[in-house]
Every structure is written in C-alpha cells, then in structure tokens.
Design a protein around this motif. Sequence first.
Motif, PDB file in Angstrom:
ATOM      1  N   LYS A  69       0.847  -1.179   0.071  1.00  0.00           N
ATOM      2  CA  LYS A  69      -0.058  -0.055   0.086  1.00  0.00           C
ATOM      3  C   LYS A  69       0.739   1.209   0.022  1.00  0.00           C
ATOM      4  O   LYS A  69       2.038   1.187   0.298  1.00  0.00           O
ATOM      5  N   GLU A  70       0.191   2.222  -0.338  1.00  0.00           N
ATOM      6  CA  GLU A  70       0.906   3.511  -0.333  1.00  0.00           C
ATOM      7  C   GLU A  70       0.963   4.242   0.955  1.00  0.00           C
ATOM      8  O   GLU A  70       0.214   3.736   1.915  1.00  0.00           O
ATOM      9  N   ARG A  71       2.234   5.118   1.250  1.00  0.00           N
ATOM     10  CA  ARG A  71       2.326   5.581   2.604  1.00  0.00           C
ATOM     11  C   ARG A  71       1.185   6.497   2.991  1.00  0.00           C
ATOM     12  O   ARG A  71       0.317   7.038   1.806  1.00  0.00           O
ATOM     13  N   GLU A  72       0.583   6.488   3.880  1.00  0.00           N
ATOM     14  CA  GLU A  72      -0.649   7.289   4.393  1.00  0.00           C
ATOM     15  C   GLU A  72      -0.508   8.073   5.753  1.00  0.00           C
ATOM     16  O   GLU A  72       0.372   7.719   6.619  1.00  0.00           O
ATOM     17  N   PHE A  73      -1.039   9.126   5.676  1.00  0.00           N
ATOM     18  CA  PHE A  73      -1.436  10.079   7.072  1.00  0.00           C
ATOM     19  C   PHE A  73      -2.028   9.274   8.297  1.00  0.00           C
ATOM     20  O   PHE A  73      -2.603   8.636   7.972  1.00  0.00           O
ATOM     21  N   VAL A  74      -1.408   9.370   9.341  1.00  0.00           N
ATOM     22  CA  VAL A  74      -1.754   8.942  10.548  1.00  0.00           C
ATOM     23  C   VAL A  74      -2.126   9.965  11.690  1.00  0.00           C
ATOM     24  O   VAL A  74      -3.269  10.133  12.030  1.00  0.00           O
ATOM     25  N   ALA A  75      -1.122  11.002  11.919  1.00  0.00           N
ATOM     26  CA  ALA A  75      -1.358  11.964  12.801  1.00  0.00           C
ATOM     27  C   ALA A  75      -0.427  13.067  12.946  1.00  0.00           C
ATOM     28  O   ALA A  75       0.576  12.576  12.387  1.00  0.00           O
ATOM     29  N   ALA A  76      -0.641  14.228  13.112  1.00  0.00           N
ATOM     30  CA  ALA A  76       0.147  15.327  13.029  1.00  0.00           C
ATOM     31  C   ALA A  76      -0.097  16.185  14.127  1.00  0.00           C
ATOM     32  O   ALA A  76      -1.262  16.481  14.659  1.00  0.00           O
ATOM     33  N   THR A  77       0.886  17.030  14.565  1.00  0.00           N
ATOM     34  CA  THR A  77       0.796  18.071  15.719  1.00  0.00           C
ATOM     35  C   THR A  77       1.358  19.320  15.358  1.00  0.00           C
ATOM     36  O   THR A  77       2.536  19.293  14.801  1.00  0.00           O
ATOM     37  N   ASN A  78       0.885  20.578  15.898  1.00  0.00           N
ATOM     38  CA  ASN A  78       1.510  21.645  15.394  1.00  0.00           C
ATOM     39  C   ASN A  78       2.829  21.891  16.427  1.00  0.00           C
ATOM     40  O   ASN A  78       3.085  21.089  17.104  1.00  0.00           O
ATOM     41  N   PHE A  79       3.528  23.196  16.372  1.00  0.00           N
ATOM     42  CA  PHE A  79       4.871  23.339  16.991  1.00  0.00           C
ATOM     43  C   PHE A  79       4.799  23.092  18.333  1.00  0.00           C
ATOM     44  O   PHE A  79       5.666  22.550  19.090  1.00  0.00           O
ATOM     45  N   ASN A  80       3.890  23.389  19.244  1.00  0.00           N
ATOM     46  CA  ASN A  80       3.860  23.132  20.443  1.00  0.00           C
ATOM     47  C   ASN A  80       2.920  21.903  21.129  1.00  0.00           C
ATOM     48  O   ASN A  80       2.470  21.962  22.199  1.00  0.00           O
ATOM     49  N   GLY A  81       2.262  21.231  20.183  1.00  0.00           N
ATOM     50  CA  GLY A  81       1.243  20.388  20.721  1.00  0.00           C
ATOM     51  C   GLY A  81      -0.021  20.680  20.763  1.00  0.00           C
ATOM     52  O   GLY A  81      -0.747  19.915  21.346  1.00  0.00           O
ATOM     53  N   GLY A  82      -0.436  21.953  20.669  1.00  0.00           N
ATOM     54  CA  GLY A  82      -1.730  22.439  20.897  1.00  0.00           C
ATOM     55  C   GLY A  82      -2.699  21.989  20.121  1.00  0.00           C
ATOM     56  O   GLY A  82      -4.068  22.014  20.421  1.00  0.00           O
ATOM     57  N   SER A  83      -2.341  21.785  19.081  1.00  0.00           N
ATOM     58  CA  SER A  83      -3.322  21.198  17.908  1.00  0.00           C
ATOM     59  C   SER A  83      -2.917  19.948  17.185  1.00  0.00           C
ATOM     60  O   SER A  83      -1.640  19.793  17.019  1.00  0.00           O
ATOM     61  N   SER A  84      -3.709  19.039  17.360  1.00  0.00           N
ATOM     62  CA  SER A  84      -3.409  17.664  16.552  1.00  0.00           C
ATOM     63  C   SER A  84      -4.717  17.240  15.815  1.00  0.00           C
ATOM     64  O   SER A  84      -5.867  17.480  16.064  1.00  0.00           O
ATOM     65  N   TYR A  85      -4.045  16.406  14.749  1.00  0.00           N
ATOM     66  CA  TYR A  85      -5.100  15.794  13.586  1.00  0.00           C
ATOM     67  C   TYR A  85      -4.938  14.590  13.599  1.00  0.00           C
ATOM     68  O   TYR A  85      -3.802  13.963  13.622  1.00  0.00           O
ATOM     69  N   TYR A  86      -5.902  13.793  13.309  1.00  0.00           N
ATOM     70  CA  TYR A  86      -5.725  12.268  13.047  1.00  0.00           C
ATOM     71  C   TYR A  86      -6.532  11.753  11.766  1.00  0.00           C
ATOM     72  O   TYR A  86      -7.400  12.401  11.718  1.00  0.00           O
ATOM     73  N   ALA A  87      -6.065  10.775  11.214  1.00  0.00           N
ATOM     74  CA  ALA A  87      -6.868  10.050  10.205  1.00  0.00           C
ATOM     75  C   ALA A  87      -7.901   9.218  11.003  1.00  0.00           C
ATOM     76  O   ALA A  87      -7.868   8.946  12.174  1.00  0.00           O
TER      77      ALA A  87
END
Length: 126
Positions: A42-60
């Motif tokens: 499979k292709e590489r997929e996004f799992v999670a990311a966070t901004n510079f200080n961890g104040g905002s996070s995003y998830y698949a």
Amino acid sequence: VQLQASGGGLVQTGGSLRLSCAASGRTFSRNSMGWFRQAPGKEREFVAATNFNGGSSYYADSVKGRFTIFRDNAKITLYLQMNSLKPEDTAVYYCAADSSAFRGYVPENSDDYDYWGQGTLVTVSS
C-alpha cells in the motif's frame, strides 16, 4: 539532521505500543511534526500530526480515539501512543518534520514534510 524512530514491535489485537521519534541536529520547536505509515503493498498514508507546541493535533479517521500524538520539545521528541491496536494497523511507521516554521496549518500531506525517520515496524497479530 536525523529523526530516529523507535518503539515498534509485535503486539496482539487490542494491545498498546508507544512510538518515539528523537530528533538530532536541529530543534523542531517551531515546526509541525507527524506520523505516517505504510502497509505492505500500500501507499504511505497519514496517521497523525501536531503543530509546533502540541496545542493542535489531527488524526486520520481510522485511528481517531485510539491513537494520541504528543511531543516534548525540551527533549526534541515526538511520540505516538497507540491503543486498541488492530491487525489493519500493521505497517512501518515513519515520523516526519516540516521544515517550514509556524506554517499556518498542520500538514497532512507527506509532500509538506522534509525530514523523515527511518521507520519502525508495528505488527498486530489477530
């Protein structure tokens, strides 16, 4: 600059793992960081990311409610706490860092990340 991912391994369905990504060579305290994964065939997929200080996070959608991304800028380390693991979570997990400081959004596209770790294998047995 190096990102060193660790913490992968073999775990049973429903188990937990914590991945770590230690950075060296520069600080990323002004940069977003994230986790991606690539399953066999499979292709590489996004799992999670966070901004510079961890104040905002995003998830698949596939990991929401089960995975938590967080960072310790003092240690220049990114983490991914993975709970309630499923066989479909089996993949090589890569950490990544964005070279753009204070980008106006947290990127979920792998093309926006410039630094990559070597990957750590997570295998979830059924």
